[in-house]
Every structure is written in C-alpha cells, then in structure tokens.
Write a protein that holds these residues in place. Structure first.
Motif: not given
Ligand SMILES: [Zn+2]
Ligand SMILES: [Zn+2]
Length: 362
Positions: A226-231, A277-279
C-alpha cells in the motif's frame, strides 16, 4: 426593561449544540434532532421563525420537537439557551493540554467523512465547520466500495460525489475542499478503487479495515504494498487499534464504549515506516479519541524513521473536526517536528506533494 435583546441566531445556537455533542463523541443519532431542526429553520424566512417562536407555533414544523423548540424560543428571546449553556460549561473547554502551538500551525485536515459513506452530515456542513475551525483546506475522504458496512462509494458514486465537491467549493470559497478517499488496503495490499479515479483525487488515505489479525509477515507485506503504491499519500490509522480513553470520556453520560477495545495489528513497523519515509508517504496521527493511533512508541519510531505526518481527525460528524488537539498533544510528546506535518503546509505545497512525494516546501 423590555428593550430589544441582543440578537442571537437560533440556527447557530442549534448548530453549536450539535457541534459540542459531536465533539464529545455523542452518536450522530442523538445529535440529529438539533441538525434537523437547524436545517428546517434555515429553510424559513427569519421573520417567520421569530413569529412562530413567540406564538408557540414552532412545534408544528416538521423536524422540530419540544427540546429544539425550547432552544429556539430562548434564542429568539435573546437569551443563551439553557441547554447550550449547560453544554458549554460541561464540554466547551479544551480537549487536551499540550500541542496548542502545533494545532495553531495546522492549516487543514486530510481525513474526514460525510453522509455519502458513514458520516452523519452533508458534505457542505463538514466544509463549513472546517472553515469555522480556522482551516484553509480539508480533504473529503469517504470510504471505498468494499467497505460495505460503511456504505463505501462505488466508482460511479465517487464520480457523483466529485461533482458535489465542485459545487460545494463555489459555496465555501476561499476555503478549499479537496477531493479524496479513504481507500481500503485489501488483503493483498492492493487499493480498493479504480487507479484512474485515485489518480484524479487530490488526497488518498490508505487504511487497513479488514483481517486486522493476519500474521505479522503477511500484514507487513500488505502494508508495504500500500505504501509503495504511487497513489497513496497518507497511511491511515496504522495499527487499527481501539482504546478507551477514560480521560476523554469522563463526564459523558450514556453508553460506555469499553466493549470496543481492539488490540493493535501486528506488523514490522520499522520496515513500514522506512518505506513511508522512502516514498514520501505521510504517517497519519489519527486524533479520534478511541483510536489515538499510532501508539506513542510507534509514533516515536516514525519520527526516528524520518517520516512525514498528517495530523487528522477522521471526523464522522462536524463537531469531531475539533479533535486535532488530541493528535497534536501526542505528536508534540513524541517530538514530531511541525515542518514534517504536511497539513501545516500551504495548500500549493500540499498539492505539489500529493502529485510528487519528493516535493517539500521551500
Ligand atoms: Zn478508517
Ligand atoms: Zn476514516
């Protein structure tokens, strides 16, 4: 003696009563009488309200009962309604100590619900109350389709809601009601709405609402996806816990909410916060008194991890929009720097960040 009393606005008095009741976590059902009465009076010319109040005719209006009629009669007579005075005395004060400076720095709220999903009030009432609380912007984040218990919005209903938001924005300008969603994080970590629609929205809050007890490694994978999802812009109430905040609930009459306590979901918080933090995804500080999520130890970890934050109310009624001090006090206690709280940012910076998570205010 009989000089004209200072003019009070009975509609504002009814709205204030509803606001104070909602702020103390009263159910929308118990508050409805006051909001319904306010709406009924708003549809009448002011002179008619005055006349009806002085002739005892208010009770003939649909939506007005004995208790609300008494409020209006006192208000029209220029007195503070007794019921309102009692409420102001019992629950009009500050909700928490600490965090006042941070609350003053907030320009908006990025998580709130209307009666299009499981909230208790229309979109415009939520927007007007946010304006009255001093906000410059707020994001309407009703639920997504799979959350049927919360009347989640299908793509078609969400598109219709966006039309309503456009109309409301004309009525409440210069305040800005942002488009948004609280989108369910499904068990495989995908988001419960069409990507094209997510792309179109200003603010996407992604939250876990189902299968909260899944094993830690599966929950970690789910949240990372979910966090890596760009939306995804904001990770909502990350542990899903329910607490009973006795301090907050003290003095409230009626039902106890102790039956609702729910433990935290288990996941690798270090990895999830590192991914946030990364995204450039903001960790939500959820201010609802029965959530207070994340717990303090995880909030400290998120600070150490270098995360951004959004201090939100998750309001389901207008009065609940006043819950941010609860989140601010916790944020300050855990050393959250104001400049890392995205809803302290000017609107242009906030929108630049939701478009490109690398953006920071200059
Ligand atoms: Zn939620
Ligand atoms: Zn919510």
């Amino acid at each position: 003696m009989n000089q004209p009393a200072a003019r009070r606005d009975p509609i504002e008095d009814l709205r204030r009563i509803a606001f104070l009741l909602e702020r103390t976590l009263e159910s929308s059902y118990r508050v409805r009488a006051f909001r319904t009465a306010a709406a009924a009076l708003a549809a009448l010319p002011r002179e008619d309200v005055t006349l009806l109040a002085s002739t005892g005719g208010l009770r003939t209006i649909k939506g007005i009962g004995d208790r609300t009629a008494a409020v209006v009669e006192q208000s029209v007579a220029g007195e503070e309604p007794e019921y309102l005075a009692t409420l102001e005395a019992s629950s009009g004060g500050p909700l928490s100590g600490g965090g006042e400076e941070l609350r003053a720095a907030l320009r908006g709220d990025l998580h709130l619900h209307s009666d299009w999903s499981d909230g208790g009030s229309p979109i415009e009432e939520m927007a007007r109350t946010a304006t009255e609380l001093g906000h410059e912007y707020a994001a309407l984040t009703d639920h997504s389709p799979r959350l049927t218990v919360a009347n989640g919005l299908t793509p078609a209903r969400l598109r219709r809601e966006l039309d309503v938001v456009r109309a409301v924005n004309i009525a409440v300008a210069p305040f800005r009601l942002l488009t948004g969603i609280e989108v369910d994080v499904l068990s495989d970590g995908s988001l419960d709405q069409e990507p094209g629609l997510l792309e179109e929205l200003d603010v996407v809050v992604a939250s876990v609402h189902s299968e909260l007890r899944m094993p830690a490694d599966a929950m970690t994978r789910r949240m990372l996806a979910a966090v890596e999802n760009r939306h995804t812009d904001v990770l909502g109430h990350c542990t899903g816990r329910y607490v009973v905040d006795r301090e907050f609930l003290r003095g409230r009459s009626g039902q106890t909410r102790s039956g609702k306590a729910r433990p935290e979901s288990q996941f690798d918080a270090e990895r999830v916060f590192a991914a946030c933090a990364e995204h450039g995804v903001a960790v939500e500080v959820n201010s609802r008194p029965e959530r207070l999520d994340p717990p303090l130890r995880l909030l400290r970890l998120a600070v150490e991890s270098g995360c951004l934050f959004a201090i939100d109310t998750d309001a389901h009624a207008p009065g609940q929009l006043d819950w941010q001090p609860l989140g601010c006090a916790r944020a300050v206690e855990c050393g959250v720097p104001a400049e890392r709280v995205v809803n302290t940012w000017p609107l242009d910076d906030l929108l630049a960040w939701t478009r490109d998570h690398a953006h920071r205010p200059s």
